[in-house]
Design an enzyme around this catalytic site. Structure first.
Site, PDB file in Angstrom:
ATOM      1  N   ASP A 267       0.838  -1.195   0.000  1.00  0.00           N
ATOM      2  CA  ASP A 267       0.000   0.000   0.000  1.00  0.00           C
ATOM      3  C   ASP A 267       0.878   1.252   0.000  1.00  0.00           C
ATOM      4  O   ASP A 267       1.346   1.692   1.044  1.00  0.00           O
ATOM      5  CB  ASP A 267      -0.920  -0.010   1.238  1.00  0.00           C
ATOM      6  CG  ASP A 267      -1.835   1.216   1.283  1.00  0.00           C
ATOM      7  OD1 ASP A 267      -1.959   1.905   0.244  1.00  0.00           O
ATOM      8  OD2 ASP A 267      -2.446   1.452   2.345  1.00  0.00           O
ATOM      9  N   LYS A 274       1.656   7.946   0.392  1.00  0.00           N
ATOM     10  CA  LYS A 274       2.087   8.010   1.790  1.00  0.00           C
ATOM     11  C   LYS A 274       3.468   8.656   1.889  1.00  0.00           C
ATOM     12  O   LYS A 274       4.252   8.580   0.949  1.00  0.00           O
ATOM     13  CB  LYS A 274       2.194   6.585   2.365  1.00  0.00           C
ATOM     14  CG  LYS A 274       0.866   5.897   2.615  1.00  0.00           C
ATOM     15  CD  LYS A 274       1.095   4.494   3.181  1.00  0.00           C
ATOM     16  CE  LYS A 274      -0.229   3.763   3.402  1.00  0.00           C
ATOM     17  NZ  LYS A 274      -1.090   4.411   4.417  1.00  0.00           N
ATOM     18  N   ASP A 285       0.183  -5.008   4.671  1.00  0.00           N
ATOM     19  CA  ASP A 285      -1.189  -4.544   4.484  1.00  0.00           C
ATOM     20  C   ASP A 285      -2.110  -5.643   3.929  1.00  0.00           C
ATOM     21  O   ASP A 285      -3.278  -5.399   3.649  1.00  0.00           O
ATOM     22  CB  ASP A 285      -1.200  -3.308   3.583  1.00  0.00           C
ATOM     23  CG  ASP A 285      -2.370  -2.393   3.891  1.00  0.00           C
ATOM     24  OD1 ASP A 285      -2.933  -2.501   4.990  1.00  0.00           O
ATOM     25  OD2 ASP A 285      -2.734  -1.592   3.006  1.00  0.00           O
ATOM     26  N   ASP A 344      -5.719   6.436  -0.591  1.00  0.00           N
ATOM     27  CA  ASP A 344      -5.074   5.655   0.474  1.00  0.00           C
ATOM     28  C   ASP A 344      -6.103   4.965   1.375  1.00  0.00           C
ATOM     29  O   ASP A 344      -5.760   4.136   2.205  1.00  0.00           O
ATOM     30  CB  ASP A 344      -4.166   6.578   1.305  1.00  0.00           C
ATOM     31  CG  ASP A 344      -3.150   5.808   2.128  1.00  0.00           C
ATOM     32  OD1 ASP A 344      -3.001   4.586   1.903  1.00  0.00           O
ATOM     33  OD2 ASP A 344      -2.498   6.431   2.999  1.00  0.00           O
ATOM     34  N   GLU A 346      -7.983   2.575   0.658  1.00  0.00           N
ATOM     35  CA  GLU A 346      -8.254   1.589  -0.395  1.00  0.00           C
ATOM     36  C   GLU A 346      -8.798   0.263   0.125  1.00  0.00           C
ATOM     37  O   GLU A 346      -9.510  -0.437  -0.584  1.00  0.00           O
ATOM     38  CB  GLU A 346      -6.964   1.333  -1.198  1.00  0.00           C
ATOM     39  CG  GLU A 346      -5.991   0.299  -0.610  1.00  0.00           C
ATOM     40  CD  GLU A 346      -5.402   0.685   0.753  1.00  0.00           C
ATOM     41  OE1 GLU A 346      -5.459   1.876   1.108  1.00  0.00           O
ATOM     42  OE2 GLU A 346      -4.920  -0.211   1.462  1.00  0.00           O
ATOM     43  N   ARG A 348     -11.096  -0.479   2.232  1.00  0.00           N
ATOM     44  CA  ARG A 348     -12.567  -0.571   2.285  1.00  0.00           C
ATOM     45  C   ARG A 348     -13.155  -0.780   0.905  1.00  0.00           C
ATOM     46  O   ARG A 348     -14.214  -1.380   0.743  1.00  0.00           O
ATOM     47  CB  ARG A 348     -13.136   0.670   2.996  1.00  0.00           C
ATOM     48  CG  ARG A 348     -12.875   1.975   2.303  1.00  0.00           C
ATOM     49  CD  ARG A 348     -12.999   3.179   3.243  1.00  0.00           C
ATOM     50  NE  ARG A 348     -11.853   3.321   4.137  1.00  0.00           N
ATOM     51  CZ  ARG A 348     -11.722   4.266   5.064  1.00  0.00           C
ATOM     52  NH1 ARG A 348     -12.684   5.155   5.235  1.00  0.00           N
ATOM     53  NH2 ARG A 348     -10.648   4.332   5.815  1.00  0.00           N
TER      54      ARG A 348
HETATM   55  N1  BES Z   1      -3.160   0.238   5.234  1.00  0.00           N
HETATM   56  C1  BES Z   1      -3.519   1.489   5.787  1.00  0.00           C
HETATM   57  C2  BES Z   1      -3.743   1.421   7.308  1.00  0.00           C
HETATM   58  C3  BES Z   1      -2.538   1.072   8.121  1.00  0.00           C
HETATM   59  C4  BES Z   1      -1.743   2.049   8.655  1.00  0.00           C
HETATM   60  C5  BES Z   1      -2.230  -0.243   8.378  1.00  0.00           C
HETATM   61  C6  BES Z   1      -0.626   1.724   9.405  1.00  0.00           C
HETATM   62  C7  BES Z   1      -1.131  -0.577   9.140  1.00  0.00           C
HETATM   63  C8  BES Z   1      -0.334   0.404   9.659  1.00  0.00           C
HETATM   64  C9  BES Z   1      -4.789   1.986   5.145  1.00  0.00           C
HETATM   65  O1  BES Z   1      -4.980   1.594   3.829  1.00  0.00           O
HETATM   66  C10 BES Z   1      -4.717   3.467   5.131  1.00  0.00           C
HETATM   67  O2  BES Z   1      -3.877   4.002   4.482  1.00  0.00           O
HETATM   68  N2  BES Z   1      -5.626   4.100   5.878  1.00  0.00           N
HETATM   69  C11 BES Z   1      -5.654   5.506   5.971  1.00  0.00           C
HETATM   70  C12 BES Z   1      -7.077   5.953   5.804  1.00  0.00           C
HETATM   71  C13 BES Z   1      -7.239   7.420   5.631  1.00  0.00           C
HETATM   72  C14 BES Z   1      -6.705   7.864   4.297  1.00  0.00           C
HETATM   73  C15 BES Z   1      -8.700   7.756   5.748  1.00  0.00           C
HETATM   74  C16 BES Z   1      -5.121   5.902   7.338  1.00  0.00           C
HETATM   75  O3  BES Z   1      -5.382   5.199   8.312  1.00  0.00           O
HETATM   76  O4  BES Z   1      -4.398   6.883   7.414  1.00  0.00           O
HETATM   77 ZN    ZN Z   2      -4.055  -0.134   3.262  1.00  0.00          ZN
HETATM   78 MN    MN Z   3      -4.035   2.911   2.468  1.00  0.00          MN
END
Ligand code: BES
Ligand code: ZN
Ligand code: MN
Length: 496
Positions: A267, A274, A285, A344, A346, A348
Site C-alpha cells: 500500500d 504516503k 497490508d 489511500d 483503499e 474498504r
Molecule cells: N493500510 C492502511 C492502514 C494502516 C496504517 C495499516 C498503518 C497498518 C499500519 C490503510 O490503507 C490506510 O492508508 N488508511 C488511511 C485511511 C485514511 C486515508 C482515511 C489511514 O489510516 O491513514
Molecule cells: Zn491499506
Molecule cells: Mn491505504
C-alpha cells in the site's frame, strides 16, 4: 523442531527442564534429581534467590551425580494460575531459555503440583507454546545468520504421565500452529515477491489439505462488476485477484461461516501517496488476508466438522499513469457508488466488493472480515488490541469469548448512525473517507453498507498484525493475529 511425548522416565544426561512453582517449589521428579545430585538444585535455587516467579530461569550445569546433564529450572509462578493458556506461555518461556543454554535436544518434565492444567493438557499446552515461540522468519538470511544457525533446537521431548492424551491433544493444536505460521510467513514476505498472484498461489497450496480453491482474475471480476476492488489495483502492473477457499467439513445441512480478508500486497497510498518514513510497513497490508488464509489452513488441517469459506481480495495499491484519482466515482458490485476522496483509503474499496460477492454467492450464516484498515485504530487501541465492530451483538460476544479462550485481545468498538452519516457525499452514494476523528469507525460504517442484512463483524487489525516487540508466544514481527480466534470460533459455534 520435532516435538514428541513420552511417559516419565528421567534421563541422566542431556538438557532436562523442570517447572518450579512459586516459593521455589519443586515437583516430584525434580525432587528425585535433587536427591541424586545431593541437593544441587535446592542449593542453586537458594544461591540465585530463585523464587519460582514466572519469567525466571536458572541453569545448573553438570551437577555431581548427573555430570552429563544440564538442568534448566523454569519459574512457572503460582500453580493455581497455570491453566492451558499460562502453560502455553511457559512453553514459550522454556523455548527461549533453552536457546540461551544451547543444545539441539531437550526434555521437558511437564509436572507441576497443584496446576489447573494437568497431565496431557499441561504437556500439550507447553508443547504448542514452545512450537509457536520457535517461529522465525529467516528465509532471506544467508551464511552464518541463516536457517541452520538460527534453529538450534531440533528435538523437544515432553515427559508426562498420560503421554497418549498429550499426543492426541497436540495433534489438534499443531494444525492451528501451522495456520498461525502460514499467516506469519505470508505477512513477512517482501512485496517484490508477494504479488496478488503469488498470494493466490499460496492459497492454492491448501488444495492438498482438501480445501477447494478458486481464483478470479481481473476479467472475471470486471464481469461481476467489482469496480471498487479493481479501481485500487488499476495502478499496478500486477493483476488483481480474488481467491475463494472452501472447506466443507460440516456436510450438507451445516451452516456456512465466512471469513473475508483485505489483501493489499503493498500500500503506497496510490496517488494520495504516503510519506516515505515507515512505508516499508505496508508489506503487511495484506494481514487480513493472511489471517483468513491461516485460519483456513488451521481449520482444514484439523479436519474441522464445519463449512467454512475464506475470501481474500488481493491487490497492489500503486501510483501510476493508470491509477485511480481522488475525485473518481466508482460503481461497486452492489450497485452503490463511491466517491474516492483519498486513494489511500483503499482497503474498504477492496472489502466492499469482497463482502458483497461473499453474501450474494454463498448466503453465509455470518461474515467476519479482517483488515489492516486504519491508522486510527492504533490511536484508539494501541498495538495491543484488535478493534471489533459488529452489526449483531450476539456475534460480537461470540467472537470476544473465543478470542479470550485463546488469549488474543479484542475490544469492541461502536457503530452508530451518526458516524454513518459522516460518509455521505452530494456526488455519490458515499465517499471513502470521513472527517478526521473516529477514522476507524467511519471505515467500519463504510463496510457495514456492504454487509447488508447479514450478521457481520469486522476486525481492524492494523495495530496487531505486526509487533515491534516480543510477545509472550512469539518473537517480534508478523503475529498471525486472530488465526487462533477464528479456529476457536468455528470450534465453539459451528462444530458438534
Ligand atoms: N493500510 C492502511 C492502514 C494502516 C496504517 C495499516 C498503518 C497498518 C499500519 C490503510 O490503507 C490506510 O492508508 N488508511 C488511511 C485511511 C485514511 C486515508 C482515511 C489511514 O489510516 O491513514
Ligand atoms: Zn491499506
Ligand atoms: Mn491505504
Amino acid at each position: 523442531m520435532k516435538i514428541s511425548f513420552a511417559e516419565p522416565k528421567l534421563p541422566t544426561s542431556g538438557l532436562l527442564v523442570f517447572l518450579v512453582g512459586a516459593d521455589a517449589r519443586l515437583g516430584a521428579s525434580a525432587k528425585v534429581v535433587d536427591k541424586a545430585t545431593k541437593g544441587a538444585l535446592t542449593r542453586a535455587l537458594k544461591a540465585a534467590s530463585f523464587a519460582g516467579k514466572k519469567g525466571e530461569s536458572l541453569s545448573v550445569l553438570a551437577p555431581q551425580g548427573r555430570e552429563k546433564a544440564t538442568i534448566l529450572l523454569i519459574g512457572a509462578g503460582n500453580a493455581k494460575d497455570v491453566d492451558a493458556l499460562r502453560a502455553q506461555e511457559i512453553g514459550a518461556q522454556i523455548y527461549k531459555a533453552i536457546g540461551a543454554v544451547s543444545g539441539s535436544a531437550a526434555t521437558i518434565i511437564a509436572e507441576m503440583t497443584g496446576a489447573k492444567a494437568r497431565g496431557g493438557e499441561l504437556a500439550a499446552s507447553i508443547a504448542i507454546g514452545a512450537r509457536l515461540r520457535s517461529y522465525k522468519y529467516d528465509k532471506y538470511l544467508t551464511g552464518s545468520k541463516g536457517r541452520s544457525a538460527s534453529s538450534k533446537l531440533s528435538r523437544l521431548q515432553i515427559m508426562v504421565k498420560g503421554a497418549t492424551d498429550a499426543r492426541r491433544r497436540y495433534a489438534v493444536l499443531a494444525p492451528v500452529a501451522d495456520g498461525v505460521d502460514m499467516a506469519r510467513d505470508l505477512v513477512s514476505e517482501p512485496s517484490n515477491v508477494k504479488s496478488p498472484k503469488w498470494m493466490a498461489a499460496q492459497c492454492r497450496k491448501l488444495t492438498k489439505l482438501g480445501v477447494k480453491v478458486e481464483v478470479l482474475g481481473e476479467a472475471q471480476m470486471r464481469k461481476l462488476g467489482m469496480n471498487a476492488l479493481l479501481a485500487v489495483g488499476q495502478g499496478s502492473v500486477r493483476e488483481s485477484q480474488l481467491v475463494v477457499m472452501r472447506w466443507n467439513g460440516g456436510g450438507k445441512d451445516a451452516k456456512t461461516v465466512s471469513f473475508i480478508g483485505k489483501g493489499v500486497t503493498f500500500d503506497t497510498g496510490g496517488i494520495s501517496i504516503k510519506p516515505a518514513g515507515g512505508m516499508e510497513d505496508m508489506i503487511w497490508d495484506m494481514g487480513g488476508a493472511g489471517t483468513v488464509i491461516g485460519a483456513m489452513r488451521a481449520i482444514a488441517g484439523r479436519k474441522a466438522k464445519a463449512n467454512v469459506i475464506g475470501v481474500v481480495g488481493l491487490v497492489e495499491n500503486m501510483p501510476d499513469g493508470n491509477a485511480q484519482r481522488p475525485g473518481d466515482i466508482v460503481t461497486s458490485m452492489s450497485g452503490q457508488t463511491i466517491e474516492v476522496i483519498n486513494t489511500d483509503a483503499e482497503g474498504r474499496l477492496v472489502l466492499a466488493d469482497a463482502l458483497w460477492y461473499t453474501q450474494k454467492r454463498f448466503k453465509p450464516d455470518v461474515m467476519i472480515d479482517f483488515a489492516t484498515l486504519t491508522g486510527a485504530i492504533m490511536v484508539a487501541l494501541g498495538r495491543e488490541y484488535g478493534g471489533l465492530y459488529a452489526n449483531d451483538d450476539g456475534l460480537a460476544e461470540r467472537i470476544v469469548s473465543s478470542s479470550k479462550e485463546v488469549g488474543e485481545k479484542v475490544w469492541r468498538m461502536p457503530l452508530d448512525d451518526a458516524f454513518d452519516r459522516q460518509i455521505n457525499t452530494p456526488r455519490a452514494d458515499m465517499k471513502n473517507v470521513g472527517p478526521r476523528w473516529g477514522g476507524s469507525i467511519t471505515a467500519a460504517q463504510f463496510l457495514q453498507r456492504y454487509a447488508n442484512d447479514v450478521p457481520w463483524a469486522h476486525m481492524d487489525i492494523a495495530g496487531v498484525a505486526w509487533s515491534d516487540k516480543e510477545q509472550p508466544l512469539m518473537a517480534r514481527g508478523a503475529t498471525g493475529f486472530a488465526v487462533r480466534t477464528l479456529d476457536q470460533f468455528v470450534r465453539d459455534h459451528y462444530e458438534k
